[in-house]
Design a protein around this motif. Structure first.
Motif, short mmCIF file in Angstrom:
data_model
loop_
_atom_site.label_atom_id
_atom_site.label_comp_id
_atom_site.label_asym_id
_atom_site.label_seq_id
_atom_site.Cartn_x
_atom_site.Cartn_y
_atom_site.Cartn_z
N SER A 14 45.25 50.18 16.68
CA SER A 14 45.99 51.35 17.14
C SER A 14 46.17 52.42 16.08
CB SER A 14 47.37 50.91 17.65
OG SER A 14 48.14 50.38 16.59
N GLY A 37 37.85 57.34 22.02
CA GLY A 37 38.32 56.17 21.26
C GLY A 37 37.27 55.60 20.31
N ASN A 40 37.38 57.20 16.99
CA ASN A 40 38.44 56.71 16.11
C ASN A 40 38.02 55.40 15.46
OD1 ASN A 40 41.03 57.40 15.04
ND2 ASN A 40 41.79 55.55 16.04
#
Length: 145
Positions: A14, A37, A40
């Motif tokens: 996260s 995502g 990231n």
């Protein structure tokens, strides 16, 4: 210190990673709301690699090399390059493929300077800190650095 202490936690997935503007890359240097995502994860591989070695970030390449037209099979390839204090470049390539249809199983691999140090079939994909830890261990144990 407990013998059952976890090395990594759900927090490892996260984190939000930021890259210095000096890093050559083909994705945004920072994530944002609604961001991709997988980008990231890519930034995380480079940041965590630099933290684990220690090293300075050099470049990051994100690619989706194998795709099916019906989107039943997806793949990503992350190539992260960092430079250690001794001037040695370390290149980590993380690949992940998954399918929503047979006959393709889920697969991932981590290669460090061309040496495939870890792979997995039909198992949970590794987090960026785990990939960096694997790279550090590979450099120390397998490659003698």
């Amino acid at each position: 210190m407990s013998g059952r202490q976890l090395w990594f936690t759900p927090y490892d997935w996260s984190r939000s990673y930021l890259l210095p503007e000096s890093v050559a890359c083909n994705i945004p240097h920072r994530g944002g709301i609604g961001g991709y995502g997988a980008h990231n994860v890519a930034r995380g591989v480079l940041v965590e690699l630099c933290r684990a070695l220690p090293a300075a970030p050099v470049s990051l390449l994100y690619d989706e090399p194998v795709q099916c037209r019906d989107r039943t099979r997806t793949a990503i390839r992350i190539t992260a390059r960092a430079r250690t204090a001794t001037g040695t470049d370390v290149i980590v390539i993380y690949r992940s493929e998954r399918s929503d249809a047979e006959p393709w199983p889920e697969f991932w691999s981590v290669a460090v300077n061309g040496f495939i140090s870890a792979t997995g079939h039909d198992v949970v994909r590794p987090s960026p800190p785990w990939i960096a830890h694997t790279a550090r261990q590979t450099l120390h144990a397998e490659l003698g650095r």
